[in-house]
Design an enzyme around this catalytic site. Structure first.
Site, mmCIF file in Angstrom:
data_model
loop_
_atom_site.group_PDB
_atom_site.id
_atom_site.type_symbol
_atom_site.label_atom_id
_atom_site.label_comp_id
_atom_site.label_asym_id
_atom_site.label_seq_id
_atom_site.Cartn_x
_atom_site.Cartn_y
_atom_site.Cartn_z
ATOM 1 N N GLY A 1 -0.663 4.113 -5.360
ATOM 2 C CA GLY A 1 -0.420 2.824 -6.006
ATOM 3 C C GLY A 1 0.882 2.747 -6.767
ATOM 4 N N MET B 1 -4.102 4.565 -0.885
ATOM 5 C CA MET B 1 -4.946 5.150 0.161
ATOM 6 C C MET B 1 -5.941 6.161 -0.401
ATOM 7 S SD MET B 1 -4.322 3.550 2.940
ATOM 8 C CE MET B 1 -5.071 4.565 4.230
ATOM 9 N N VAL C 1 0.837 -1.201 0.000
ATOM 10 C CA VAL C 1 0.000 0.000 0.000
ATOM 11 C C VAL C 1 0.872 1.251 0.000
ATOM 12 C CG1 VAL C 1 -1.734 1.293 1.309
ATOM 13 C CG2 VAL C 1 -1.801 -1.197 1.309
ATOM 14 N N CYS C 2 0.458 2.261 -0.763
ATOM 15 C CA CYS C 2 1.052 3.598 -0.676
ATOM 16 C C CYS C 2 -0.088 4.599 -0.859
ATOM 17 C CB CYS C 2 2.172 3.788 -1.702
ATOM 18 S SG CYS C 2 1.616 3.881 -3.404
ATOM 19 N N LEU C 3 0.209 5.802 -1.266
ATOM 20 C CA LEU C 3 -0.827 6.811 -1.397
ATOM 21 C C LEU C 3 -1.683 6.601 -2.638
ATOM 22 C CD1 LEU C 3 -2.042 9.291 -0.033
ATOM 23 C CD2 LEU C 3 -0.465 10.700 -1.350
#
Length: 98
Positions: free
Chosen positions: A66, A90, A62-64
């Protein structure tokens, strides 16, 4: 690269499925909220901390948005880890956050 949507991750957690979620955002980003139970290893440190991961487990990256989690997924896959990228990151997460 395997992917899951944020909604699929949220539903799996709601059903009680144990997921290994690895958040590769920077600490300041994670402080604004992360998926409950997610472990934070910033992308820039992943190379040095991947020994903390278990190759027998599956990890959801997961990141902000993708992008970084996609890079992290490709990197870990090249070392034999089983990973799934959470598409949209996210930005697409509608579930609860810690």
């Amino acid at each position: 690269m395997k992917t899951m949507t944020a909604k699929e991750v949220e539903l799996a957690l709601a059903e009680g499925t144990t997921l290994n979620i690895l958040d590769v955002r920077e600490a300041g980003e994670v402080a604004a909220g992360k998926i409950p139970g997610a472990v934070n290893i910033p992308l820039g440190l992943l190379e040095f901390r991947m020994n903390e991961l278990d190759k027998s487990k599956e990890y959801i990256m997961v990141c902000l948005s993708g992008g970084r989690s996609g890079s992290a997924s490709q990197f870990l896959e090249s070392y034999g880890y089983n990973v799934i990228n959470m598409a949209g990151g996210m930005y697409n997460w509608e579930g609860t956050v810690d």
